[in-house]
Design a protein around this motif. Sequence first.
Motif, short mmCIF file in Angstrom:
data_model
loop_
_atom_site.label_atom_id
_atom_site.label_comp_id
_atom_site.label_asym_id
_atom_site.label_seq_id
_atom_site.Cartn_x
_atom_site.Cartn_y
_atom_site.Cartn_z
N PHE A 7 -0.53 17.26 -16.52
CA PHE A 7 0.89 17.85 -16.89
C PHE A 7 1.28 17.37 -18.14
CE2 PHE A 7 1.32 17.86 -12.15
CZ PHE A 7 1.21 19.55 -11.92
N THR A 8 0.39 17.99 -19.06
CA THR A 8 0.77 17.65 -20.48
C THR A 8 1.94 18.43 -21.11
OG1 THR A 8 -0.58 19.69 -21.43
CG2 THR A 8 -1.68 17.60 -20.95
N ALA A 9 2.64 18.42 -22.20
CA ALA A 9 3.72 18.82 -22.88
C ALA A 9 3.42 20.36 -22.73
CB ALA A 9 4.28 18.58 -24.19
N ASP A 10 2.35 20.85 -23.27
CA ASP A 10 1.99 22.05 -23.53
C ASP A 10 1.85 22.94 -22.25
OD1 ASP A 10 2.02 22.05 -26.18
OD2 ASP A 10 -0.16 21.58 -26.26
N ARG A 11 1.33 22.32 -21.20
CA ARG A 11 1.13 22.82 -19.90
C ARG A 11 2.29 23.04 -19.07
NH1 ARG A 11 -3.81 22.39 -15.78
NH2 ARG A 11 -3.40 23.74 -14.54
N ILE A 12 3.21 22.09 -19.08
CA ILE A 12 4.55 22.08 -18.51
C ILE A 12 5.25 23.36 -19.21
CG2 ILE A 12 6.85 21.08 -18.20
CD1 ILE A 12 5.26 18.45 -18.19
N LYS A 13 5.59 23.47 -20.40
CA LYS A 13 5.92 24.84 -20.94
C LYS A 13 5.43 26.02 -20.60
CE LYS A 13 7.89 26.35 -25.12
NZ LYS A 13 8.26 26.09 -26.69
N LEU A 14 4.13 26.05 -20.56
CA LEU A 14 3.25 27.29 -20.23
C LEU A 14 3.67 27.69 -18.80
CD1 LEU A 14 1.41 29.46 -21.11
CD2 LEU A 14 -0.44 28.09 -20.12
N MET A 15 3.63 26.57 -18.05
CA MET A 15 4.19 27.12 -16.42
C MET A 15 5.55 27.58 -16.61
SD MET A 15 2.65 24.14 -14.13
CE MET A 15 3.87 22.76 -14.49
N ARG A 16 6.31 26.85 -17.18
CA ARG A 16 7.82 27.52 -17.07
C ARG A 16 7.92 28.76 -17.61
NH1 ARG A 16 11.56 27.89 -20.73
NH2 ARG A 16 10.58 26.61 -22.56
N VAL A 17 7.38 29.17 -18.84
CA VAL A 17 7.20 30.47 -19.56
C VAL A 17 6.55 31.44 -18.51
CG1 VAL A 17 6.24 31.83 -21.42
CG2 VAL A 17 7.33 29.64 -21.89
N LYS A 18 5.50 31.12 -17.87
CA LYS A 18 4.82 32.07 -17.08
C LYS A 18 5.62 32.28 -15.79
CE LYS A 18 -0.18 31.25 -17.90
NZ LYS A 18 -1.26 30.85 -17.37
#
Length: 69
Positions: A7-18
């Motif tokens: 759960f990196t910063a980019d992955r968390i944001k990507l999940m939220r955006v998806k």
Amino acid sequence: MQETLEFTADRIKLMRVKLSLSQWQFAERYGFTENSVARWETGMNVPTSAKSLNGLLRAAKDVKERADP
């Protein structure tokens, strides 16, 4: 083969955006504070509590289910 989740910063944001959610909506749905989500996405903090990790695992599952009809 089992997928490893980090759960990196980019992955968390990507999940939220998806999931098409605002930071507030993401926080409400998965049991976080909006501040926590903002700090994770900017890399200021990382999720470490069992509650946070459980919520992120549920979000990852929801993203996967959306991708795999």
